[in-house]
Structures are given as C-alpha cells and as structure tokens.
Design an enzyme around this catalytic site. Structure first.
Site, PDB file in Angstrom:
ATOM      1  N   HIS A   1     -37.955   3.987 -38.545  1.00 46.41           N
ATOM      2  CA  HIS A   1     -39.309   4.453 -38.215  1.00 46.41           C
ATOM      3  C   HIS A   1     -39.402   4.819 -36.726  1.00 46.41           C
ATOM      4  O   HIS A   1     -39.835   5.924 -36.369  1.00 46.41           O
ATOM      5  CB  HIS A   1     -40.306   3.336 -38.560  1.00 46.41           C
ATOM      6  CG  HIS A   1     -41.735   3.679 -38.281  1.00 46.41           C
ATOM      7  ND1 HIS A   1     -42.583   4.157 -39.244  1.00 46.41           N
ATOM      8  CD2 HIS A   1     -42.458   3.612 -37.141  1.00 46.41           C
ATOM      9  CE1 HIS A   1     -43.783   4.380 -38.710  1.00 46.41           C
ATOM     10  NE2 HIS A   1     -43.733   4.052 -37.426  1.00 46.41           N
ATOM     11  N   GLU A   2     -38.994   3.913 -35.865  1.00 46.65           N
ATOM     12  CA  GLU A   2     -39.106   4.171 -34.422  1.00 46.65           C
ATOM     13  C   GLU A   2     -38.144   5.280 -33.991  1.00 46.65           C
ATOM     14  O   GLU A   2     -38.427   6.022 -33.052  1.00 46.65           O
ATOM     15  CB  GLU A   2     -38.864   2.883 -33.630  1.00 46.65           C
ATOM     16  CG  GLU A   2     -39.827   1.729 -33.954  1.00 46.65           C
ATOM     17  CD  GLU A   2     -41.298   2.090 -33.858  1.00 46.65           C
ATOM     18  OE1 GLU A   2     -41.653   3.062 -33.159  1.00 46.65           O
ATOM     19  OE2 GLU A   2     -42.111   1.412 -34.533  1.00 46.65           O
TER      20      GLU A   2
ATOM     21  N   GLU B   1     -46.662  10.168 -36.364  1.00 48.37           N
ATOM     22  CA  GLU B   1     -46.403   9.286 -37.502  1.00 48.37           C
ATOM     23  C   GLU B   1     -45.798  10.062 -38.669  1.00 48.37           C
ATOM     24  O   GLU B   1     -45.056   9.484 -39.468  1.00 48.37           O
ATOM     25  CB  GLU B   1     -47.711   8.588 -37.911  1.00 48.37           C
ATOM     26  CG  GLU B   1     -47.528   7.411 -38.830  1.00 48.37           C
ATOM     27  CD  GLU B   1     -46.923   6.174 -38.150  1.00 48.37           C
ATOM     28  OE1 GLU B   1     -46.726   6.175 -36.917  1.00 48.37           O
ATOM     29  OE2 GLU B   1     -46.627   5.210 -38.875  1.00 48.37           O
TER      30      GLU B   1
ATOM     31  N   HIS C   1     -40.042   8.452 -34.353  1.00 49.96           N
ATOM     32  CA  HIS C   1     -40.928   8.700 -33.198  1.00 49.96           C
ATOM     33  C   HIS C   1     -40.133   9.214 -31.994  1.00 49.96           C
ATOM     34  O   HIS C   1     -40.504  10.192 -31.349  1.00 49.96           O
ATOM     35  CB  HIS C   1     -41.635   7.399 -32.791  1.00 49.96           C
ATOM     36  CG  HIS C   1     -42.795   7.037 -33.664  1.00 49.96           C
ATOM     37  ND1 HIS C   1     -43.866   7.872 -33.861  1.00 49.96           N
ATOM     38  CD2 HIS C   1     -43.069   5.911 -34.362  1.00 49.96           C
ATOM     39  CE1 HIS C   1     -44.751   7.278 -34.653  1.00 49.96           C
ATOM     40  NE2 HIS C   1     -44.283   6.077 -34.986  1.00 49.96           N
TER      41      HIS C   1
END
Lengths: 490, 490
Positions: free
Chosen positions: A255-256, A285, A259
């Site tokens: 997830h990160e 997101e 980003h």
C-alpha cells in the site's frame, strides 16, 4: 524577471520548506527519541509559522494578478498557487501555528493513550484539536459548509453531499455482498503460525521491489501506523510487523509503496513546483489501493507470494496457492480499518465520515465520541468494540487534525476500481507478470496514465483521462462481486 | 510585552528553526536516500535563507537597543543575540544561501570522492567552497584577519595568533614524548581478530549508557564520519563500525556521547534560547575528549572494558587488562586524525590549521592542496600518505565549509587536561566508579561545573570557573607525559 518567474522562484523555496515539514513528520514517527516530543512541537510550530507567512505573503497576490501563463503547465501552477493563497490567507497566523503545535503534541498523546487503551487520556487533546479545526473550517468556509471546507483541502472539488451520495450507492451492494460472503458454505482458512520479524522485513523489501520502488530515492522503516512521506527524490515508506500476522506487514508495505511510487513517478520537471505532488488524497489512495488490492491481492500475484512466503517461513498453514488466495482475501468483521478486507473497508470509512461530520458540525461532543463510535460499530458490523485501541483510538488521523481525510480512502477505492478496469482492458500481460513477481506492466501504465502528471489535472479529471470515462462506483462494485463471488463460490 | 520579551519570543522560533537545520543534517548523514542529495541541497538552502532573514531582521537591532536585561542570564542572552546579529548582517543573503546549497552538495561529492580515492572529483567543489568561505570571511572580518573571522564563529574570542602560540608551546613536548614512546623498548601489542558489527553496536550502546547517555532524548546510528547532532531534548550520536578495529567504534561512541551529554546536560530553562547550546566548539570538544581519553582510556575504565569485550568477543589477542590498557593507548604514526592516539592527535590538527590558514589567506591554491598535505604529513609524521582517503580526503570538514574548526579540537584537548586536573583533585572516587563501569561521579561533576551552564559564560571563562584557574597547556602535557611514561616504561 517576469511576474511568473518571480512567483515560481518564490514558490520553489516554499515547496522546499514544505518538504522539510514532511521530513520532520517522518522523523517524528520513525526515529525521534520519545523525550523530544514537546520540543519537536515547537520546532514544527515555528516552521509552520514560516510556511504560513510565506503562503500568505501579499506579494503572491500581486504576482498572481500580473503573471501570464505560457502554457497548460503554467496555468496549472497558477491554479494551485491561487487556491493555496486564497485558502491560507483566510487562516490567521496564530491559528496556523497553534494547530501545528497542538497536533504535533496530540500525536504523541494519542500513541500513548492507544497503547494504554485510555480514552480519557486522549479526550482533552482531541477536544482542543476539534475546536481548532472548527475554527479553521469557519475561517475557510466563508459562510459555507464547515466540513466541505476541510474536505476540500484533501480532495479539491469534492463535497460532503457528493461523498454521501457515493456512500449511499456503495452501501447496499457492499452490505449484500458481505452478508452473502459471511453466510457462504465455503470459508477460506486463516493464516496461522509464527512469522519472525526479520523475515517479514526481508519479504517487505522484496515486495516493494516487485512493485518498482526506487530504493535510491526512498527507504523502508517501522512505524506504529504505516505511512509514506515526502516527494520528488525522497519518498519514504514505513510498515509495521506483527509476528502472528504477516499479511499486515505485507499489504501495508505494498500500500505505502503505491503512495511512494506515485510521488516518485511524477515528471521530474515538476520537482519543487506546485505540480510536484500527488494531486489529491483520493487519487493518491487510488494508487496505493490498486497496488495493494487489484494487483497485490490478485490470484496471479498471491500465487507468486505463496512461493516466496514458503521460502521465508517454511510450510504455511494453508495447503496451496489457491487456498492462500482465499486466505489473503478473507472477509471478516474485524475492528481495524487498516486491516479490513476489500468488502468491509468502505463501511469502516462511512462510520468515520458520519462521526467526523457531526463533530465538525458541533452536533457530536468529543466527550460522547466513544459511545457514538461503539454504538455505530455494533450497528454496522454486528460486533461490540472490546478495547478503545480497536475502536476510536485506532487511527492517528483525528489527533493530527485530519478531519475530512477519511472519505478520500473510499474515493481512492472507487478510482482504483475505475483504473483497474481500464488497465485490464488496455494491458494484456498484467497477470502473467504478476505471476512472475513483477507488477511492471501495471505500474508502467499507471505511471504513464496517472502518476507522471502530478498536479497537472484536477483529481477527477486525471482519473477520467486515464480511463476514458467519468469515474463511478460501478467498476469497483463489479470487481468486488466477481472476485468474492468466485472466492466464496457464491 | 517589553522589548526583551519580544526579542526572546522571536529568538525562540529562530532557535527552533536552527534545530530543524540540525535534524536535516542528521538525516542527510544517516538515513537519507542517496538520490535525494540535490533536492536536499535546495531544502537546506531554503531553510538557511529563512534563518538568515530572521537573524538579520532589522527589528532585532531595535529590540537590542531597547532591551533591558534583568539579570546575568538575560545579559548573556543579549550578548549572544547581538553577536549573531552583528555577524549575520555582514553576510549577504545570497552568499548565505549559496554557501548552504554548495556545502550540502559538496558533502555528498566528498563522500563519493573519498570512497573512490579520487581527489580530482572533489577539487572543483572544494574550490567553490573555499571561494565562498573567503568571501564570507572578508564580509565578517571588516578589514581584519580573514581566518580569525571564521575561527571566531566556532570559538568566540580565539585568534590564529593565540592558537598558533598554543601550538608552539604544545609541539616540542608532544614531539619529544612521541619520539621517546616510539623508541621505547616496551611496545604494547595491537588488538587483532574479527569483531562482528552487531556485537560492536551492542557494546557501543553499553558504553553510551556507562557515560550516562539519556536514551529517551537521543539515539545511536551509523555514519561515515561519526558526529553528534541536536540539542535540548534531542541530541543524537553516531558511530562507525570496522570489523577488524573495534576500538574505532568504541571510542567514537564515547567521544560523541561526551558531545551529546554536554547538550543534554544544559539547564532545561535554557531550552530554545541562545544559552541552550554548548558555548563553543572548544568547550564542546573538552567534554567529548575528557569522556573519550582521560576517562574512557584510563586504566580503571579499560579494566572494566576488557571484561566486557571478553564477554562480547571471547578471548582477546591481548592477555590481560593491563596489556589491554597499553593496547588502547598505543602510540603510532597513523594517517587518520580521528583514530590518532592522544600524543599524535594535536600534531594532526596543527597540519590542518596551517594548511587551512593558507587556503583562506589565498597563499595555497586548492589545486596544490594534495601536494602540500602530503609533503607536510611526511615532514611531521615521517610517513608518506598512501591514499587520498588517508590524506586530504579523510575529513568531512572542509567540504561542509568548516574552516577554522580544526584548532578547536586542540583547544578542547587543552581544556580537557585542565578539567581532568580539577576533577581528580575534587572528586576522589572517579577511578573506583570507572572500574565498575560507570563514569557517573565524573560526569556529574562535569555537568555541574560545565555542561549545565550552556552559553551563560564565555568559553575560556567557563573552563576557568570550573578549574579555579586560567586554562593552560600544562595540565594536558603533564597528564600525557605521566600516562605514557608509565605505559611505555620511560
């Protein structure tokens, strides 16, 4: 120098100082000694004071009046600067400094309260933060809706009404899907065992690499609440390790990475300009979620991941890659948003969206928040909250003043659904590559269609351009129903 | 608010922003991704621009004219602020920003050049730095001596003449001692073996604790060139690990612990005021050196250390604690200043002092530096430099613009000699405690006599007050002759 050039030179220093604020935030949540908390509050307060003074400098108004943009890029620069100038000049310097100081302190208090499951310890600070945010919202709203004024900071153009309507359309199909899934005869098994921290971190690095993370322009560390930080050539990621739950570390990392890859993928020409950051939290997101879910939790990628985990940890408690695919996508009514499956996730957001709107409207007192949270959680998920750390103390957001931020998570999910549909239609070999442990064909498409543009287009516009159609909830819901219908043999 | 109060409130934000610059420096040398180097240069340049504007704000002149100090503390505040204001207003903003930008980049280039032993790669940058520092010195000197103007930044009140005279008094006795030691029949053995990095870091933590380092207000990391950073409640240390040379890591750690303990020992009332930092580099170095040498390399402490090392690494190549005491204090004509023994150390500094004075005076061109360094090293140490990394590329200082900084190391050694004499006279149980692995009686005395005062007194004054007499070279030379006469059985 022309007004445009003077403005851009001035803005460049402001952007650089803004990056420094980001570095301090990273430091505070990863490496800062505990005893430095109060001093750091003063440091950040002083820097925010400088930033606020720069962002509201009357010369910006003069330059904006005189600047003549030469092209689409310069027009976008001016749009961002004008927007920031208009918002910032509405916020008194005293309030900006106070908000920075209080939220810096509040974060430490939140972390301690969460560790101790002590709501009472956190409430006085939260009350202070809410009061300051309401004051900020009133200054920004100029007579309009308070919550919209805050939301606009994270998602320009979005309103509580449009978000509410989106949730109204999402909720029935999500709830129906969840009920069908929870009632299904076939239920994937949980992953059981002990997964040493060191091996999890090794795997986390491997995963970031699989998704194209550029280690020369970033790094991976541990944090209580995983986050990504920085842009340009320094976009760092964090993760967390729970030795009984490796999927937590794995999917936090992916997830990160999403980003950070957004920031690192922006056109280098936009470095330290207003276009040099992700355009909104929703679009941000969309990148983290498509990396995490549509790519990272796909059958193809989890097949590869199953092999890597077997190598790192020995035989797993699930028999084969197909069973592991079910395990990774297991639907359960858990307490924690960041650990929620794709079906439940947006329901967690809806709860926060409604509660924070009420707090900002002044119809929910901070003192009543725990009761309201617990009642709503029981109603929405059918389970009573057992501990505050599993309830209203689980997220860092409100302590640092992020009101209006939560709904951008759901916007991101919706955008990720749209992007996934377009990606799959345009790039045929996504799954074949994922099965080999690389997301390159997908991430290259995303970099070209979304990431490289930075702040050039408006949030919805960048998604619409990438997908060739206006964003809507349908692709996400279709994807979820197909994926979970298949896994749960509905 | 009175002028004094307004000035102090303004100054507090400036101090906080100065702390931020320190955090960025720490970040850059410990955790920053390599690809962020250029961007970081812009970030630091922007922050230095802000700091310079604040430090030269004409309001400071007005406040200084009107402020009425109530006591000795406020008088000291005004003395520091006036000094900074007078110095900073002489430096044009463009020069300050350019220096910050260039030295930030130069540091990365130096590190790479050192790694590759490539002097040519470093020279263009160093030339740029020297030119900027000469420009700065000319602005500061106001017709006076260029080098003195730079030296004064690190050691208020010191001059090249007084330092030169100090070196003239140090050199003959140091050279005579070195010759006697190198010609002695008894020679301590070197420490040989392989010392795993993890165990060295474990020991480093133990050592910082033995010297009273407050882990809630600091941390230990790795860096190419060990340093300490920050003040108030966030004073971090770094060390380096060479697996064949554990004494490098051990004494770098104790040295940096001394610096950090000085900052952490300052009266908390002085936090984020002009008194909230160590008063000069010389006094700073007196703390790091007395921790490292007079305490850390004492017979008492090395006895304890011998036991701990045996526990960490198994049997050592030296037989017992007495032999180990000799090994730790072994005198050798090595290349590297930071690894030099107590007898040779100041001779390394004298070389740098003379060369940097010539560079700033314009009588030594950067292009001729390597030749000058190597010739001087051969003359002073009787050994030819083999590699640039062992010669002019070994120190970070010049790359970051620290001209006039080196002699403060020797001043620190001289001050440490004075403090050690007074400490031993006043505190009887120093050695007994060191033999048990704690420096507490010594560090408590140092905190009370030196550290807690921060910037309250002038540099020489704080040492004179602690010792009850004016500082001089004699105590250091007496200590060295006694200690090494004993070890080498002269």
């Amino acid at each position: 120098m022309s007004a445009m050039q003077e403005l851009m030179a001035y803005q460049r220093d402001t952007e650089a100082l803004g990056q420094i604020a980001g570095r301090l935030g990273w430091d505070q949540e990863t490496v800062m000694p505990r005893g430095a908390t109060e001093q750091r509050g003063e440091e950040i307060g002083a820097l925010e004071g400088v930033l606020h003074a720069r962002r509201t400098d009357p010369r910006i108004g003069d330059w904006l009046a005189k600047a003549e943009p030469a092209d689409e890029v310069e027009e976008a620069h001016l749009r961002h600067i004008r927007r920031s100038y208009e918002r910032q000049t509405r916020i008194p310097a005293r309030l900006a400094t106070e908000l920075a100081r209080v939220t810096s302190l509040a974060q430490g208090i939140w972390a301690e309260a969460r560790g101790r499951n002590d709501v009472g310890m956190f409430l006085p600070t939260l009350k202070q933060v809410v009061a300051l945010k309401r004051e900020e919202a009133a200054a920004l709203a100029n007579g309009g809706d308070l919550y919209d004024a805050l939301l606009d900071d994270y998602e320009p153009g979005a309103t509580a009404e449009s978000i509410g309507a989106m949730f109204d359309r999402l909720r029935p199909r999500l709830v129906a899907l969840r009920e069908a899934v929870l009632g299904a005869a076939h239920q994937p098994a949980p992953l059981e065992g002990h997964f040493p921290a060191e091996a999890q971190m090794r795997l986390a690095r491997m995963l970031a690499s699989a998704f194209g993370y550029d280690w020369t322009r970033g790094r991976l560390d541990l944090a209580v609440h995983p986050f990504s930080s920085g842009s340009g050539n320094d976009a760092r990621i964090t993760t967390r390790v729970v030795e009984a739950e490796p999927l937590n570390c794995i999917y936090s990392t992916v997830h990160e990475t999403g980003h950070a890859c957004y920031e690192l993928g922006i056109d280098p020409d936009y470095l330290l300009t207003p276009l040099g950051n992700g355009v909104s939290m929703g679009v941000h997101e969309s990148q983290s979620r498509i990396y995490e879910n549509q790519l990272g939790r796909s059958r193809a990628f989890t097949g590869w991941l199953f092999q890597r985990m077997t190598e790192e940890f020995g035989a797993l408690s699930v028999a084969d890659a197909e069973a592991f695919y079910g395990t990774v996508n297991r639907v359960q009514p858990g307490y924690i948003r960041t650990e929620a499956d794709e079906v439940n996730y947006n329901l967690h957001v809806m709860l926060r969206f409604d509660l924070e709107r009420q707090m900002i409207a002044g119809t929910l007192e901070v003192a009543d928040l725990e009761e309201a949270w617990n009642a709503r959680f029981l109603a929405d998920f059918g389970v009573a909250v057992d501990l505050p750390a599993n309830g209203m103390l689980q997220d860092v957001h409100w302590s640092v003043g992020l009101f209006g931020y939560f709904p951008t998570y759901s916007l991101g999910n919706v955008y990720a659904g749209c992007l996934n549909k377009a990606l799959r239609a345009e790039v045929p070999d996504v799954d074949a590559a994922l099965a080999r442990g690389t997301a390159a064909p997908a991430t290259e498409w995303l970099r070209d269609k979304v990431q490289r543009h930075g702040g050039l287009y408006q949030p919805r516009e960048v998604i619409a351009r990438a997908c060739g159609e206006e964003p809507s909830e349908a692709p996400l819901l279709d994807y979820l129903e197909a994926k979970f219908g298949d896994i749960y043999k509905l």
